[in-house]
Design a protein around this motif. Structure first.
Motif, short mmCIF file in Angstrom:
data_model
loop_
_atom_site.label_atom_id
_atom_site.label_comp_id
_atom_site.label_asym_id
_atom_site.label_seq_id
_atom_site.Cartn_x
_atom_site.Cartn_y
_atom_site.Cartn_z
N THR A 46 65.33 -43.52 -20.74
CA THR A 46 66.23 -43.32 -19.65
C THR A 46 67.58 -43.79 -20.23
O THR A 46 68.62 -42.91 -19.80
N GLN A 47 67.43 -44.88 -20.49
CA GLN A 47 68.92 -45.47 -20.78
C GLN A 47 69.66 -44.84 -21.88
O GLN A 47 70.85 -44.61 -21.82
N VAL A 77 59.87 -52.67 -13.50
CA VAL A 77 60.55 -53.32 -14.80
C VAL A 77 61.82 -52.76 -15.10
O VAL A 77 62.84 -53.13 -15.33
N ALA A 78 61.72 -51.14 -15.21
CA ALA A 78 62.72 -50.32 -15.48
C ALA A 78 63.90 -50.64 -14.41
O ALA A 78 64.93 -51.00 -14.89
N GLN A 79 63.40 -50.64 -13.44
CA GLN A 79 64.55 -50.77 -12.29
C GLN A 79 65.35 -52.28 -12.31
O GLN A 79 66.52 -52.56 -12.23
N SER A 80 64.68 -53.17 -12.64
CA SER A 80 65.28 -54.74 -13.07
C SER A 80 66.20 -54.69 -14.08
O SER A 80 66.87 -55.57 -14.19
N TYR A 86 65.13 -44.59 -9.98
CA TYR A 86 63.77 -44.40 -10.57
C TYR A 86 62.82 -43.81 -9.38
O TYR A 86 63.27 -44.18 -8.20
N ALA A 87 61.99 -43.07 -9.64
CA ALA A 87 61.12 -42.64 -8.42
C ALA A 87 59.57 -42.78 -9.07
O ALA A 87 59.40 -42.29 -10.05
#
Ligand code: SAM
Length: 281
Positions: A46-47, A77-80, A86-87
C-alpha cells in the motif's frame, strides 16, 4: 482463512520493490486517482502504491489509496505506520460501490483464497479501469546458503507446503486465463524477482529468523499444511523428522552468524498480471 503474523509479513516483504518498480509499469500508477490494495496485510505494498501514484504534477491532488484486509490486527499495524486509509473486509464481498476505484490490486492474496476467481470478479466490479495481481511463484523460489542443508531442507518444506495447502499456491501461470475468463481485456504480464540477501552485519530480524529456525518455531507456523504434505506414506520424510533436521540447520546458521561467516540469498519470482475492465461493465 490462513492467518499471517505481522512479523512474518514485514520480514518477507522487507525491501520489496525498493530496487525497482519497473514490473509495475502497466499499473500506470502516476495516472491513478483511486487505488484499492486488497489483502494488504501490514500495508507494505500500500505504501509503495501511494508513493508511486503521487502525480508528477504537484498541483494535482494526491491519489486516494486504500488498503483492505480481513484481519483487523494486521490493519492496526498498517495504520500505526502511516496515515493512509485502511478498511476491514472480505476480498470476495468488497464493501465498496461499483467503479469506486480506478485500480484494484492485490499482492500474495490469490494464492491464499479457495476461490480466487470470485475475488477477481469483485475487483472488476469495484474498478472502473484496471485490475492487477502480484502473485509469488512458490514453485520457483531459489535459495543459496553457506549452510549446506538449508537449500535442500527449504526445498523439502516448500514442496510439502504446496502438497499440503488447500489453495493453489502455484496459481501464477493460471492468472492470465482467470483474467480472461472474467472478461478482463488487454491482459499483460511482467515478472519481478524479489532478492533477499542475508549477510553481515545481520539485522535483528535476521537474527530472530535464525533463532526461529533453531527452535523450529518458524516451521510450526505452517505445521498444519506441512503435516498434511509430509505425514503420508509416499512423502520423503515425516514432519517430525524434517523439524529435527531443520532445528539442526538453524543451530548451524546461528553458529555461522557468531563468526560472521553466514550468507544466504533467496530469490522469489512474483508475477504481475494487469487487465482492463471493459468499458460497458
Ligand atoms: C500473504 S499475505 C499478503 C499481504 C500483503 N498483500 C503483502 O504482500 O505483504 C495475505 C493477506 O491476505 C489477507 N486475506 C486472506 N484472505 C482474505 C480475504 N478473504 N479477504 C481479505 N483479506 C484476506 C490475509 O489476512 C493477509 O493479510
Amino acid at each position: 482463512m490462513r492467518r499471517f503474523s505481522a512479523a512474518y509479513l514485514s520480514r518477507t516483504r522487507a525491501g520489496m520493490w525498493a530496487d525497482s518498480i519497473a514490473a509495475l509499469s502497466d499499473l500506470d500508477l502516476p495516472n491513478r486517482r483511486r487505488i484499492l490494495d486488497v489483502g494488504c496485510g501490514t500495508g507494505e505494498l500500500t505504501q509503495v502504491l501511494a508513493a508511486a501514484s503521487q502525480s508528477e504534477n504537484t498541483n494535482a491532488a494526491p491519489a486516494r489509496v486504500v488498503g483492505l484486509d480481513a484481519d483487523r490486527s494486521l490493519l492496526d499495524v498498517a495504520q500505526s505506520e502511516t496515515d493512509l486509509e485502511y478498511a476491514q473486509g472480505d476480498a470476495t464481498a468488497l464493501p465498496f460501490a461499483d467503479d469506486a476505484f480506478d485500480l484494484v490490486v492485490c499482492q500474495a492474496l490469490l494464492i491464499n483464497l479457495p476461490k480466487p476467481a470470485a475475488a477477481l470478479e469483485e475487483f472488476a466490479r469495484v474498478s472502473s479501469d484496471l485490475v492487477a495481481t502480484i502473485e509469488p511463484n512458490n514453485a520457483h523460489v531459489g535459495v543459496d546458503s553457506t549452510v549446506e542443508a538449508e537449500q535442500r531442507l527449504e526445498q523439502t518444506a516448500r514442496d510439502a507446503f504446496v502438497r499440503g495447502v488447500n489453495t493453489d499456491v502455484s496459481i501464477g501461470d493460471a492468472v492470465p486465463s482467470l483474467f480472461d475468463s472474467i472478461g478482463l481485456q488487454e491482459i499483460s504480464t511482467a515478472r519481478y524477482h524479489h532478492e533477499k540477501r542475508t549477510e553481515p552485519p545481520y539485522s535483528s530480524a535476521e537474527l530472530s529468523d535464525a533463532a526461529a529456525k533453531a527452535s523450529g518455531s518458524g516451521l510450526d507456523d505452517h505445521a498444519t499444511e506441512l503435516r498434511r504434505g509430509l505425514d503420508t506414506e509416499t512423502a520423503p520424510t515425516s514432519y517430525d523428522e524434517l523439524r529435527s533436521q531443520w532445528r539442526e540447520m538453524g543451530r548451524s546458521i546461528v553458529e555461522q552468524m557468531q563468526d560472521s561467516s553466514y550468507r544466504r540469498v533467496e530469490v522469489v519470482p512474483f508475477d504481475v498480471t494487469v487487465g482492463r475492465v471493459p468499458s460497458d461493465t
